[in-house]
Design a protein around this motif. Structure first.
Motif: not given
Length: 506
Positions: A261-262, A269-270, A273-275, A475-476
């Motif tokens: 998935l990565f 990147l999401s 960020a969410i971590s 960077f998204l």
């Protein structure tokens, strides 16, 4: 399929319980002084009331997402909701700090069963061109719940006692169970194997890491017992987590953490960020709560009211942001949100002094609300936009897990930082004095300046975290346009028939 053609009632039903479990992630922060006083607990022990919940919440998320895929998100959600509600009763009835920590851990397990199902249902029943609005609503709930926790906690602690921050979950849990039972559709299931070795490795690694960080100051960052040291635990935790990731890479069966998935840049990147969001937002309320209550002498309700602008503005703006995230490049929305939050926390750090006018502290609270409204929907919709249907639960579990992992580390880190800054600013202020002050004792006037400085400095941790997020989202990549992108939804076409994106297998 007729049920799936009306997805909004299902989402409304799910977010009632989702709101409840997220409120419980932060509601304890404002009640900590009262819990310390009533249960005769020290500072480190009361932090475990939050950390036990977050740890038990984070560890199972990878597998609970798979359970939703395997047995149906509705069934798993309802089981988790029942566990959470009963554990809330046990929390309120706790007579000592150990029982409260144990009950909070069971609460976290229930929350872990529930959370991935909400995102999985959105991914599976909403067509891609409606997911931004759905994620906007989901993001509004996530953001407001996280911010409402301390406010609701203050009102309940002052009026009814700290026990009621848990008892209030009983009627909410019952209502949430009934509406979810009636309105959430039974979605198709997918066969999965379960990586139990991965579960054990991730649980051990996270526990060692969190225990080492959070308890480090209690042992002067040295020996705990015999050959076991604080740094030994932290390093061992990191090593075990590395072994976990390597095992996921070479596991020939179905891995717990689907590293494939990565390969999708936005999903990766999401998640980063969410971590960091989880880390920073968990570290944020504690210095504020202790500053308002200990340094300024406010009651819990008064302290909670200082955060009202943040919650109100975020709740109003977040659904609007969700709608725009379908039409605009979400990275710019998220960047703006993170920039506002970083500015607000920097302003807090400057303004928090022993004699600052309290009304001035409403300004950074309002800025926080503007910023918070802009981060949840863009991150969630960007992360899940290209998830293949069969991996919706797994991907949602990964996203939820990374947020909660960040929250666990944020809880441990802020406990360590607060202890360190208090020791630095108030060298004669020993552990007994700290426990007395945090439990509601009077803080000597000559110590207020040093105490305020320690809280101000501790807020910098969250400010840096949100600043990092602002850089990451730049960077998204712009989301890929799907066949259904921008088309008006067709009620007669079930969500299952919406074409997947070209990168759906990533």
């Amino acid at each position: 399929m007729n049920q799936i053609a009306k997805p909004w009632p299902a989402l409304w039903a799910l977010v009632i319980g989702f709101f409840m479990i997220l409120v419980d992630s932060t509601i304890v922060s404002i009640a900590n002084p009262a819990i310390m006083r009533d249960l005769n607990a020290d500072f480190t022990a009361v932090i475990w009331v939050t950390s036990a919940y977050l740890l038990a919440y984070a560890v199972p998320l990878l597998i609970t997402g798979r359970l939703g895929d395997r047995f149906g998100p509705k069934r798993v959600y309802l089981i988790g909701l029942a566990i959470f509600t009963l554990a809330s009763l046990a929390c309120g009835l706790s007579g000592d700090i150990g029982m409260l920590i144990a009950a909070r851990a069971v609460q976290g397990l229930g929350a872990a069963l529930m959370t991935p199902q909400t995102m999985a249902v959105i991914t599976r029943i909403f067509p891609p061109n409606q997911r931004g609005a759905a994620m906007g609503f989901w993001g509004a709930v996530a953001g407001v719940a996280t911010l409402v926790g301390p406010i609701l906690g203050g009102l309940l602690v002052d009026s009814l006692g700290w026990e009621w921050i848990f008892f209030v979950n009983l009627p909410v849990g019952i209502v949430a169970f009934i509406v979810a039972w009636r309105l959430v559709p039974n979605l198709e299931t997918h066969s999965h194997s379960f990586d139990w070795l991965g579960v054990v490795l991730s649980a051990i690694g996270m526990f060692l890491l969190v225990f080492g960080i959070q308890e480090g100051a209690s042992y002067d960052w040295g020996t705990i017992v015999g050959p076991i040291t604080v740094w030994g635990l932290i390093i061992s935790g990191i090593v075990v987590l590395v072994v976990f990731v390597v095992w996921q890479r070479f596991n020939r069966a179905e891995p717990l953490l689907p590293l494939g998935l990565f390969k999708d840049r936005n999903f990766a990147l999401s998640n980063v960020a969410i971590s960091v969001v989880g880390f920073a937002i968990t570290a944020m309320p504690l210095p504020l709560a202790f500053y308002f209550q200990v340094a300024r002498g406010l009651e819990p309700t008064q302290a909670a009211l200082m955060l009202v602008p943040m919650a109100v503005i975020s709740g109003v703006l977040a659904p609007l942001v969700g709608k725009f995230s379908d039409r605009l490049d979400p990275k710019w929305i998220a960047f703006t949100g993170f920039a506002f939050i970083t500015l607000a926390l920097g302003l807090y750090a400057v303004l928090i002094t022993p004699d600052v006018a309290l009304w001035l502290l409403l300004l950074p609270s309002a800025l926080l609300g503007v910023g918070m409204s802009g981060i949840w929907a863009p991150l969630a919709s960007t992360a899940t936009r290209n998830l293949p249907r069969a991996q919706a639960g797994a991907g949602s579990g990964v996203y939820s897990m990374t947020r909660q992992l960040g929250s666990v580390l944020g809880s441990a880190a802020i406990a360590a930082l607060l202890t360190a800054r208090l020791a630095a600013e108030l060298p004669g202020f020993d552990a007994a004095d700290q426990a007395s002050a945090h439990a509601g004792g009077a803080l000597p006037p000559e110590l207020v300046a040093g105490y305020s400085a320690a809280m101000s400095q501790s807020l910098v941790l969250s400010a840096v975290g949100f600043g990092i997020c602002a850089v990451v989202v730049l960077f998204l990549a712009k989301p890929k346009i799907t066949v259904a992108w921008g088309d008006a939804p067709k009620a007669e076409v079930p969500a299952a028939s919406v074409p997947a994106t070209a990168d759906a297998d990533h």
